[in-house]
Scaffold this motif. Structure first.
Motif, PDB file in Angstrom:
ATOM      1  N   CYS A  13     -10.251   9.696   8.540  1.00  0.00           N
ATOM      2  CA  CYS A  13      -9.599   8.646   7.367  1.00  0.00           C
ATOM      3  C   CYS A  13      -9.904   8.329   6.634  1.00  0.00           C
ATOM      4  N   VAL A  14      -9.840   7.802   5.402  1.00  0.00           N
ATOM      5  CA  VAL A  14     -10.396   6.803   4.404  1.00  0.00           C
ATOM      6  C   VAL A  14     -10.870   5.468   5.192  1.00  0.00           C
ATOM      7  N   PHE A  15      -8.979   5.022   6.905  1.00  0.00           N
ATOM      8  CA  PHE A  15      -9.338   3.918   7.508  1.00  0.00           C
ATOM      9  C   PHE A  15      -9.662   3.822   8.310  1.00  0.00           C
ATOM     10  N   VAL A  34      -2.232   8.089  16.164  1.00  0.00           N
ATOM     11  CA  VAL A  34      -3.498   8.107  15.510  1.00  0.00           C
ATOM     12  C   VAL A  34      -3.073   7.073  14.002  1.00  0.00           C
ATOM     13  N   VAL A  35      -3.502   5.355  14.556  1.00  0.00           N
ATOM     14  CA  VAL A  35      -2.497   5.056  13.295  1.00  0.00           C
ATOM     15  C   VAL A  35      -3.528   4.328  11.972  1.00  0.00           C
ATOM     16  N   ALA A  36      -4.032   4.002  11.255  1.00  0.00           N
ATOM     17  CA  ALA A  36      -4.662   3.604  10.258  1.00  0.00           C
ATOM     18  C   ALA A  36      -4.389   2.100  10.630  1.00  0.00           C
ATOM     19  N   THR A  37      -5.611   1.410  10.191  1.00  0.00           N
ATOM     20  CA  THR A  37      -5.882  -0.293  10.617  1.00  0.00           C
ATOM     21  C   THR A  37      -5.746  -0.485   8.606  1.00  0.00           C
ATOM     22  N   GLY A  38      -6.544  -1.583   8.465  1.00  0.00           N
ATOM     23  CA  GLY A  38      -6.411  -2.425   6.512  1.00  0.00           C
ATOM     24  C   GLY A  38      -7.764  -2.147   6.305  1.00  0.00           C
ATOM     25  N   SER A  39      -8.382  -1.886   7.458  1.00  0.00           N
ATOM     26  CA  SER A  39     -10.580  -2.107   6.753  1.00  0.00           C
ATOM     27  C   SER A  39     -10.644  -0.148   6.134  1.00  0.00           C
ATOM     28  N   VAL A  40     -11.536  -0.268   5.280  1.00  0.00           N
ATOM     29  CA  VAL A  40     -11.342   0.720   4.826  1.00  0.00           C
ATOM     30  C   VAL A  40     -13.034   1.031   6.082  1.00  0.00           C
ATOM     31  N   ASN A  41     -12.825   2.766   6.555  1.00  0.00           N
ATOM     32  CA  ASN A  41     -13.902   3.223   6.628  1.00  0.00           C
ATOM     33  C   ASN A  41     -15.127   3.417   6.239  1.00  0.00           C
ATOM     34  N   PRO A  42     -16.191   2.825   6.864  1.00  0.00           N
ATOM     35  CA  PRO A  42     -17.784   2.217   6.236  1.00  0.00           C
ATOM     36  C   PRO A  42     -18.131   3.408   5.677  1.00  0.00           C
ATOM     37  N   ALA A  43     -18.032   4.912   5.884  1.00  0.00           N
ATOM     38  CA  ALA A  43     -18.596   6.087   5.684  1.00  0.00           C
ATOM     39  C   ALA A  43     -17.518   6.137   4.269  1.00  0.00           C
ATOM     40  N   ASP A 230      -6.641   1.001  -1.091  1.00  0.00           N
ATOM     41  CA  ASP A 230      -5.576  -0.449  -0.341  1.00  0.00           C
ATOM     42  C   ASP A 230      -4.568   0.042   0.771  1.00  0.00           C
ATOM     43  N   PHE A 231      -4.962  -0.642   1.689  1.00  0.00           N
ATOM     44  CA  PHE A 231      -3.874  -0.132   2.916  1.00  0.00           C
ATOM     45  C   PHE A 231      -1.987  -0.468   1.883  1.00  0.00           C
ATOM     46  N   GLN A 232      -1.883  -1.781   1.611  1.00  0.00           N
ATOM     47  CA  GLN A 232      -0.413  -2.302   0.993  1.00  0.00           C
ATOM     48  C   GLN A 232      -0.158  -0.894  -0.140  1.00  0.00           C
ATOM     49  N   GLN A 233      -1.404  -0.882  -0.864  1.00  0.00           N
ATOM     50  CA  GLN A 233      -0.780  -0.165  -2.282  1.00  0.00           C
ATOM     51  C   GLN A 233      -0.790   1.402  -1.998  1.00  0.00           C
ATOM     52  N   LEU A 234      -1.652   2.012  -0.896  1.00  0.00           N
ATOM     53  CA  LEU A 234      -0.929   3.281  -0.430  1.00  0.00           C
ATOM     54  C   LEU A 234      -0.141   3.178   0.334  1.00  0.00           C
ATOM     55  N   CYS A 235       0.853   2.693   0.692  1.00  0.00           N
ATOM     56  CA  CYS A 235       2.138   2.354   1.161  1.00  0.00           C
ATOM     57  C   CYS A 235       3.130   2.531   0.265  1.00  0.00           C
ATOM     58  N   SER A 236       3.534   1.402  -0.696  1.00  0.00           N
ATOM     59  CA  SER A 236       4.030   1.864  -1.719  1.00  0.00           C
ATOM     60  C   SER A 236       3.881   2.934  -2.731  1.00  0.00           C
ATOM     61  N   TRP A 237       2.683   3.029  -3.308  1.00  0.00           N
ATOM     62  CA  TRP A 237       2.836   4.485  -3.555  1.00  0.00           C
ATOM     63  C   TRP A 237       3.520   5.387  -3.148  1.00  0.00           C
ATOM     64  N   PHE A 238       3.301   5.388  -1.950  1.00  0.00           N
ATOM     65  CA  PHE A 238       3.266   7.070  -1.375  1.00  0.00           C
ATOM     66  C   PHE A 238       5.456   7.161  -1.206  1.00  0.00           C
ATOM     67  N   GLN A 239       5.974   5.966  -0.543  1.00  0.00           N
ATOM     68  CA  GLN A 239       7.103   5.380  -0.410  1.00  0.00           C
ATOM     69  C   GLN A 239       7.793   5.322  -1.601  1.00  0.00           C
ATOM     70  N   GLU A 240       7.623   4.618  -3.360  1.00  0.00           N
ATOM     71  CA  GLU A 240       8.182   4.069  -4.498  1.00  0.00           C
ATOM     72  C   GLU A 240       7.714   5.274  -5.805  1.00  0.00           C
ATOM     73  N   SER A 241       6.710   6.097  -6.037  1.00  0.00           N
ATOM     74  CA  SER A 241       5.830   6.495  -6.922  1.00  0.00           C
ATOM     75  C   SER A 241       6.307   8.342  -7.178  1.00  0.00           C
ATOM     76  N   PRO A 242       6.796   8.365  -7.911  1.00  0.00           N
ATOM     77  CA  PRO A 242       7.384  10.017  -7.702  1.00  0.00           C
ATOM     78  C   PRO A 242       5.991  10.862  -7.695  1.00  0.00           C
ATOM     79  N   LEU A 258     -16.019  14.128   2.200  1.00  0.00           N
ATOM     80  CA  LEU A 258     -14.405  14.154   1.872  1.00  0.00           C
ATOM     81  C   LEU A 258     -13.809  12.872   3.248  1.00  0.00           C
ATOM     82  N   VAL A 259     -13.037  12.118   2.819  1.00  0.00           N
ATOM     83  CA  VAL A 259     -11.856  11.591   3.267  1.00  0.00           C
ATOM     84  C   VAL A 259     -10.479  11.752   2.856  1.00  0.00           C
ATOM     85  N   LYS A 260     -10.060  11.149   4.395  1.00  0.00           N
ATOM     86  CA  LYS A 260      -8.255  12.195   3.405  1.00  0.00           C
ATOM     87  C   LYS A 260      -7.459  10.456   3.481  1.00  0.00           C
ATOM     88  N   VAL A 261      -6.157  10.409   3.580  1.00  0.00           N
ATOM     89  CA  VAL A 261      -5.129   9.820   4.140  1.00  0.00           C
ATOM     90  C   VAL A 261      -3.815  10.710   4.116  1.00  0.00           C
TER      91      VAL A 261
END
Length: 320
Positions: A13-15, A34-43, A230-242, A258-261
């Protein structure tokens, strides 16, 4: 940079993530998630993820093309997993944080003789070493007319060495195309098998009476203007963007990392009723003059639609 789409191992995960003891949103019967925290994965930071290429994570099953019996072959993902007794011991180890030593010969379920370990799986004394989840990623060749892998079989024709591949049109990235691609052109690539009978068919392909399946090369479906990592911006994008009506994002970094969310990492439900991928226009380019459709129903059905353009991927239908 390595060729895009080589997915041999579980992508992190990217986080940074944590395990919560609550019912999984992704897997029925799994009492943790398994849930993401707000911290970006150092890798991810080290690999410069902010400059990485963002591609759509498709909801299917992973496949691989490499040589078998002297010719290019499609291989299905088959992770070697521990037996019940070993799994119980491993779970106790996970909770106690004590050291754990596997006996691969005795602790793991049997796999077919044709099974091979995925690339970059470590070996010790000639045996593959399980990953941190207790699994050994690997592959088995999809033999012709194998009932266990019947949907994999439907998208390949070994007699002429071709596969049904879905991906962006070379001249118009907004348009998808379905073509019969030589397996030799897919060598050492990994692809996602999607369709009617895979993972609940989130893209609305085909029907029980007329199942439709295709392969999609990993990394081929790019995301335009992806949100920042960014955790919050990704959440908003998944929920609000077409454009956010996707299962997830895979970032391809310049050093090959490779990293994912995916939505479940962020507590966002999947699948959507209408997916971005299923809503895309598609053109069929499976030559009806080709010789390899006499014995393969799906190839033959697509060849009858050769040249047809449809407004949505999920609108593909074959004549009775």
């Amino acid at each position: 940079m390595r060729r895009l789409g080589t997915v041999q191992q579980k992508i992190p995960c990217v986080f940074l993530t944590e395990v919560k003891e609550e019912q999984s949103r992704k897997r029925d019967g799994q009492k943790f998630q398994v849930v993401a925290t707000g911290s970006v994965n150092p890798a991810a930071l080290e690999a410069d993820v902010d400059r990485a290429l963002a591609t759509e994570k498709l909801d299917g099953t992973c496949c691989y093309v490499t040589v078998y019996k002297g010719q290019p072959y499609l291989w299905a993902r088959l992770d070697r997993k521990p037996n019940k007794q070993a799994e119980k011991r491993f779970k106790k180890h996970q909770y106690s944080h004590r050291s754990f030593i596997w006996n691969v010969e005795e602790d793991f379920k049997m796999v077919p003789e044709t099974w091979i370990a995925a690339h970059r799986v470590q070996h010790h004394d000639g045996h593959p070493v399980p990953d941190e989840h207790g699994h050994i990623p690997g592959w088995v060749p999809v033999e012709k007319d194998n009932k266990q892998y019947c949907w994999h079989c439907s998208v390949v024709d070994y007699e002429v060495g071709a596969a049904l591949v879905l991906g962006p049109d070379a001249d118009d990235e907004d348009l998808l195309e379905i073509t019969a691609v030589p397996l030799a052109d897919l060598m050492e690539q990994t692809l996602e098998l999607i369709g009617t009978n895979i993972n609940g068919n989130p893209y609305g392909l085909g029907s029980k009476k007329q199942p439709i399946h295709c392969l999609v090369s990993h990394g081929s479906v790019r995301i335009r203007d992806p949100p920042p990592v960014d955790f919050q911006q990704l959440c908003s994008w998944f929920q609000e963007s077409p454009e956010g009506r996707v299962e997830g994002i895979v970032w391809h970094c310049s050093d090959g990392t490779l990293v994912k969310v995916h939505r479940h990492h962020l507590g966002v439900m999947w699948p959507e009723k209408e997916t971005c991928f299923g809503d895309r226009s598609v053109v069929i380019r499976v030559d009806s003059a080709a010789e390899f459709y006499s014995s393969k129903d799906l190839f033959r059905s697509f060849s009858r639609l050769n040249g047809r353009r449809l407004s949505r991927l999920q609108d593909i239908q074959f004549d009775p």
